[in-house]
Design an enzyme around this catalytic site. Structure first.
Site, short mmCIF file in Angstrom:
data_model
loop_
_atom_site.label_atom_id
_atom_site.label_comp_id
_atom_site.label_asym_id
_atom_site.label_seq_id
_atom_site.Cartn_x
_atom_site.Cartn_y
_atom_site.Cartn_z
N HIS A 1 -0.05 -11.64 1.66
CA HIS A 1 -1.07 -10.78 1.04
C HIS A 1 -1.94 -11.51 0.00
CE1 HIS A 1 -1.91 -6.28 0.28
NE2 HIS A 1 -2.99 -6.99 0.05
N TYR B 275 0.83 -1.22 0.00
CA TYR B 275 0.00 0.00 0.00
C TYR B 275 0.87 1.27 0.00
CZ TYR B 275 -3.86 -3.07 1.59
OH TYR B 275 -4.79 -4.07 1.74
#
Ligand code: 1BO
Length: 272
Positions: free
Chosen positions: A105, A47
């Site tokens: 992830h 991110y």
């Protein structure tokens, strides 16, 4: 705040997702969320905002052990030595001695899952994280991961909202004592004019987003709505003063559609 218990972890039922939040906006919204009573913040290496998330956590002045902080390792760091280094780099950016939850992830079929999970468990044993888990894992991958992982997995973080049926993932997680953590829990805002959610919301004087979040929490799912708007922060956490009836829960389950998934990538697993 309600908590979801999962293989030793105690995950606050509502958290703040930070996907696509950047810079000062990100730091400010994390700080405000914690000041408003949020105790669960979700970020990820990819991110590109771990530094700002860490800034927001420190600026809020909430005791560190009251905050449940999650980050995720991106798939190009799944080889064992890379994973440990990547987790340590995340901690440097966050300026934290540990996180509460460290997730893989997305699945990466190019690195043997058992090796990656061994490294993830090792990161836990080194004290880099209190708990470990996975994200975007299908039922088959959850089962494979649970068998291969030397430490218990606390959760599978997946896209989940009324338009996407996640019954199988929920059942697999429940079977393994794992929590489901829902990202995009209000379907990226697509629920805001939904007739069913508006009608149910009118009964309880709540917005469609609040109805959605309540529906998730009543399934023992933790939800991490993202917002960059302060007024939405209050709206999203103000869901603990009403309850949906069994009939209302069912009406919301009926909104699921085979085309409900909003987040898909070429590297995603074959969804079951
Ligand atoms: C690429 C990021 C997906 C949600 O965490």
């Amino acid at each position: 705040m309600q908590f979801i218990e999962a293989n030793g972890a105690r995950i606050p039922a509502i958290g703040l997702g930070t996907w696509e939040l950047r810079g000062r906006t990100c730091a400010r919204i994390v700080e405000q969320a914690l000041k408003l009573g949020y105790r669960h913040i979700d970020t990820a290496q990819v991110y590109d905002n771990e530094r700002e998330v860490g800034d927001g956590v420190r600026a809020a002045g909430v005791k560190r052990d009251e905050v449940f902080l999650t980050t995720k390792v991106w798939t190009n760091h799944f080889a064992p030595n890379d994973l440990e280094r990547s987790a340590k780099e995340s901690l440097v950016r966050l300026r934290q001695p540990h996180v509460d939850l460290l997730l893989l992830h997305w699945p990466n079929p190019h690195v043997p899952l058992a090796e990656t999970l061994g490294a993830l468990a090792h990161a836990k044993r080194l004290g880099l994280t209190r708990h470990i888990g996975v994200s975007n894992f299908t039922v088959a991958l959850i089962e494979e991961a649970v068998k291969a992982c030397p430490e218990p997995l606390a959760c599978d973080q997946v896209e989940y909202h009324p338009y996407l049926d996640q019954a199988k993932v929920r059942a697999a997680c429940a079977q393994e004592g794992m929590a489901v953590v829902a990202y995009s829990p209000v379907a990226k805002g697509k629920i805001k004019n939904d007739e069913t959610l508006l009608r149910i919301g009118r009964t309880h004087r709540k917005t469609p987003a609040q109805v959605c979040l309540r529906w998730l929490v009543q399934q023992n799912v933790s939800a991490i709505p993202r917002t960059s708007r302060i007024e939405r922060l209050s709206e999203n956490i103000n869901i603990f003063d009403f309850a949906l009836s069994g009939e209302e829960m069912e009406q919301i389950f009926e909104l699921a559609s085979p085309k409900g998934r909003l987040t898909d990538f070429g590297f995603a697993p074959k969804w079951g």
